[in-house]
Scaffold this active site. Structure first.
Site, PDB file in Angstrom:
ATOM      1  N   ASP A 138       0.812  -1.186   0.033  1.00  0.00           N
ATOM      2  CA  ASP A 138      -0.099   0.024  -0.100  1.00  0.00           C
ATOM      3  C   ASP A 138       0.783   1.170  -0.091  1.00  0.00           C
ATOM      4  O   ASP A 138       2.103   1.141  -0.732  1.00  0.00           O
ATOM      5  CB  ASP A 138      -0.871   0.065   1.090  1.00  0.00           C
ATOM      6  N   ASP A 147      -1.964   3.637  18.142  1.00  0.00           N
ATOM      7  CA  ASP A 147      -3.001   2.379  18.191  1.00  0.00           C
ATOM      8  C   ASP A 147      -2.285   1.233  17.199  1.00  0.00           C
ATOM      9  O   ASP A 147      -2.469   0.022  17.357  1.00  0.00           O
ATOM     10  CB  ASP A 147      -4.170   2.680  17.480  1.00  0.00           C
ATOM     11  N   HIS A 171      -3.697   5.935   3.147  1.00  0.00           N
ATOM     12  CA  HIS A 171      -4.431   4.667   3.086  1.00  0.00           C
ATOM     13  C   HIS A 171      -4.025   3.273   3.664  1.00  0.00           C
ATOM     14  O   HIS A 171      -4.676   2.728   4.181  1.00  0.00           O
ATOM     15  CB  HIS A 171      -4.483   4.603   1.363  1.00  0.00           C
ATOM     16  N   ASN A 262     -14.714   0.097  -6.615  1.00  0.00           N
ATOM     17  CA  ASN A 262     -15.937   0.778  -6.129  1.00  0.00           C
ATOM     18  C   ASN A 262     -16.872   1.548  -6.921  1.00  0.00           C
ATOM     19  O   ASN A 262     -17.304   2.630  -6.732  1.00  0.00           O
ATOM     20  CB  ASN A 262     -15.422   1.903  -5.242  1.00  0.00           C
ATOM     21  N   ASP A 301     -15.728 -13.214  -4.055  1.00  0.00           N
ATOM     22  CA  ASP A 301     -15.640 -14.307  -3.113  1.00  0.00           C
ATOM     23  C   ASP A 301     -16.352 -14.242  -1.883  1.00  0.00           C
ATOM     24  O   ASP A 301     -16.873 -15.241  -1.402  1.00  0.00           O
ATOM     25  CB  ASP A 301     -13.973 -14.756  -3.279  1.00  0.00           C
ATOM     26  N   SER A 325     -11.513  -1.351  -0.178  1.00  0.00           N
ATOM     27  CA  SER A 325     -10.394  -1.626   0.496  1.00  0.00           C
ATOM     28  C   SER A 325     -10.528  -1.855   1.679  1.00  0.00           C
ATOM     29  O   SER A 325      -9.758  -2.482   2.455  1.00  0.00           O
ATOM     30  CB  SER A 325      -9.717   0.022   0.313  1.00  0.00           C
TER      31      SER A 325
END
Length: 386
Positions: A138, A147, A171, A262, A301, A325
């Site tokens: 990515d 976190d 992203h 998308n 799937d 995503s």
């Protein structure tokens, strides 16, 4: 024709041109032909003018480089095919579903709705994904986000090899948070909060990469023995180079998970999700219906939460994003939970179990032909048994 002759041909084809050059991937016929070329390439004098412009890609027995327009086609007994190196983008949210800055507004850990919907907290009684390695190909990761502390291990920056794979887009950090965030005190908790993220930065600040960058990322994941590769990006054109790399990863027992796109299409999904060796993922909303933006149909799937997903963002912040995503990262997290319990599962077995234990979703005209519904971590672990 010798390898020296091929190097001379490359020197001519790569040479400086006033017109913009296009990137290409040159495949060799087999491993031995590639080995002979690499040996000649390594011996080539450092003054060989284009040596620094040629990038070996060992996983598919190929090299990448730019070829000037109008150059003579490369014909040599060692060459199998020459393919254009296509640009590829992370799956950005649909325009109607743009990102929103998000605050946590709570004390103690926050479990996002998607993590709850797929019943991850029930699965945590048995496993949290310890020691499972996930390569997130990515935009990189925010190493400083509280976190994600303790969840990040060695990765690679394919754009600047000497630098850490630091996220300059957001992203990759968002995807990583959904998979494995683990701030039990005051932050978010992801699907597999003890899994290990290996950030593979192949995409630039604008969320753009080339197929060769992705292939090199998959190569790194194979060589460093990842269990899972998360690929939240796509393109419309089929690439043999990308397919070869995915096939190699699958053959090595690595589970490859990819977002379907998308555009809200009923019968078509993006590559690499379209490859049979990949688990292709569509997105659901909180009402357990397929999200309006998600591609859907027989090519999908599995489905997972992907609408208004809150996760980690740059500069210690949080962001709400919608897209396939985000759904893909939920699936990667559940696979980490599975592999922590049954480490010997093959990619084919994992896909089958996830489909068998999934819950029906509405939004398809018919379930006929649909392979799987929305993932369910608790049902998966019950299926795996003690």
């Amino acid at each position: 024709m010798s390898e020296s002759a091929l190097l001379r041909m490359l020197r001519e084809a790569i040479g400086v041109s006033p017109k913009p050059s296009k990137r290409h991937i040159i495949h060799f016929k087999n491993k031995s032909a590639y080995g002979r070329f690499l040996a000649a390439f390594e011996k080539a004098n450092e003054l060989f003018p284009v040596k620094s412009l040629i990038q070996p890609i060992k996983i598919i027995h190929a090299i990448s480089c730019t070829l000037k327009p109008g150059s003579t086609p490369l014909r040599h007994p060692s060459i199998r095919l020459v393919e254009e190196d296509i640009p590829i983008r992370v799956h950005a949210p649909h325009a109607k579903y743009m990102q929103q800055s998000a605050a946590l507004r709570q004390t103690g850990p926050a479990i996002p709705w998607g993590v709850r919907q797929i019943k991850s907290p029930e699965a945590w009684k048995e496993t949290r994904g310890s020691r499972i390695r996930i390569g997130v190909v990515d935009t990189g990761i925010d190493y400083t986000h509280p976190d994600l502390r303790g969840r990040i291990s060695r990765g690679i920056n394919l754009l600047h090899r000497s630098l850490l794979p630091v996220d300059d887009n957001g992203h990759g950090t968002h995807i990583s948070g959904t998979i494995a965030a683990s701030n039990q005190d005051s932050g978010l908790v992801g699907v597999a909060p003890h899994a290990v993220i290996h950030p593979v930065k192949a995409f630039d600040q604008n969320g753009t990469a080339y197929v060769s960058d992705i292939v090199l990322g998959i190569d790194w994941c194979v060589r460093n023995r990842m269990h899972i590769i998360n690929m939240s990006f796509g393109m419309k054109n089929r690439s043999r180079s990308l397919h070869d790399a995915v096939r190699n990863a699958h053959k090595m027992g690595i589970v490859v998970v990819a977002s379907s796109g998308n555009e809200g299409k009923l019968s078509s999904i993006d590559y690499p999700a379209r490859f049979s060796q990949v688990i292709s993922v569509g997105a659901t909303a909180a009402n357990k219906k397929i999200a309006p933006f998600s591609n859907r149909g027989r090519a999908i799937d599995l489905y997972a939460p992907g609408d208004k997903i809150k996760s980690t963002w740059l500069q210690h912040k949080y962001m709400e994003l919608s897209g396939t995503s985000m759904a893909t990262s939920h699936v990667s997290g559940v696979i980490a939970l599975m592999l922590a319990v049954k480490p010997g599962l093959s990619p084919t077995e994992i896909k089958s179990i996830l489909q068998k234990t999934s819950n029906p979703v509405s939004g398809l005209k018919s379930r006929a032909g649909a392979k799987g519904g929305e993932i369910d971590a608790a049902r998966v672990l019950r299926h795996l048994g003690p």
